[in-house]
Motif scaffolding. Structure first.
Motif, PDB file in Angstrom:
ATOM      1  N   HIS A   1       0.830  -1.206   0.000  1.00 44.41           N
ATOM      2  CA  HIS A   1       0.000   0.000   0.000  1.00 44.41           C
ATOM      3  C   HIS A   1       0.864   1.256   0.000  1.00 44.41           C
ATOM      4  O   HIS A   1       0.543   2.248  -0.663  1.00 44.41           O
ATOM      5  N   TYR A   2       1.974   1.212   0.708  1.00 42.26           N
ATOM      6  CA  TYR A   2       2.855   2.373   0.794  1.00 42.26           C
ATOM      7  C   TYR A   2       3.519   2.677  -0.547  1.00 42.26           C
ATOM      8  O   TYR A   2       3.766   3.832  -0.881  1.00 42.26           O
TER       9      TYR A   2
ATOM     10  N   GLN B   1       2.218   2.518  -3.329  1.00 40.32           N
ATOM     11  CA  GLN B   1       1.254   3.177  -4.201  1.00 40.32           C
ATOM     12  C   GLN B   1       1.043   4.644  -3.834  1.00 40.32           C
ATOM     13  O   GLN B   1       0.420   5.394  -4.580  1.00 40.32           O
TER      14      GLN B   1
END
Length: 205
Positions: free
Chosen positions: A4-5, A7
């Motif tokens: 997630h990071y 992105q």
């Protein structure tokens, strides 16, 4: 969770970093290590110093409990690294080099393969390359610096201003004067300035 990071954009990552996220710090490190290393080597030929400064910069970021906010994390990192290298320079000559940005600043786009992508390798093409090299050598330190950040590294006008610690309008004026100077010099060789700027932008892709 970690994916997630990757992105996230820079601002979101910086916000996470300010909240103490070491994952965000790792992503920023991976995203900009090559850029920082390349930029640092334009400040000083001391490879070990540059690598040490990059490591020290990220250690400080990890330990900081009151990291300031910034709209342009990439520029913040470049400016911080440049200041750190200058602080660590022990000789007057080293300190000057950190801001001089000599002709080697464009070495990564002046190689034969890059040149032939735009011009080819005829006698006339070689004449153009020689003229471009001579034109660059006549620019001031700041003119080379701003062309490097804007056209080689692709920073926005606001990012350039942040990295060079200038007001946006001042940096735009400097860029305009730099391009005008380059155009003036190249005109004496019957080479259009836009040719050189297109060359730099194509190499960026």
């Amino acid at each position: 969770m970690k994916n997630h990071y990757f992105q996230m954009d820079d601002r979101a990552l910086w916000s996470e970093l300010r909240s103490g996220s070491l994952i965000a710090l790792e992503v920023i490190y991976r995203r900009y290590y090559s850029l920082l290393l390349n930029y640092g080597m334009k400040c000083t030929p001391d490879d070990d110093m540059v690598r040490d400064c990059i490591q020290e910069l990220f250690v400080k970021l990890a330990k900081s409990s009151n990291l300031s906010d910034t709209e342009y994390p990439r520029s913040y990192l470049l400016k911080s690294l440049r200041n750190m290298i200058n602080d660590k320079s022990t000789s007057a000559r080293s300190q000057v080099e950190c801001f001089s940005f000599n002709d080697e600043i464009f070495s990564d786009i002046m190689d034969d393969d890059s040149f032939e992508k735009i011009f080819g390798n005829s006698d006339e093409d070689l004449r153009k390359k020689k003229a471009l090299v001579q034109a660059l050598s006549q620019l001031t330190s700041q003119q080379k610096h701003i062309l490097y950040l804007r056209y080689i590294k692709g920073l926005s006008h606001k990012e350039v201003a942040e990295a060079m610690d200038m007001h946006v309008q001042s940096s735009m004026n400097l860029l305009s004067r730099s391009v005008s100077k380059l155009r003036e010099i190249l005109a004496t060789h019957s080479i259009m300035c836009i040719t050189f700027l297109q060359w730099m932008q194509i190499i960026l892709k």
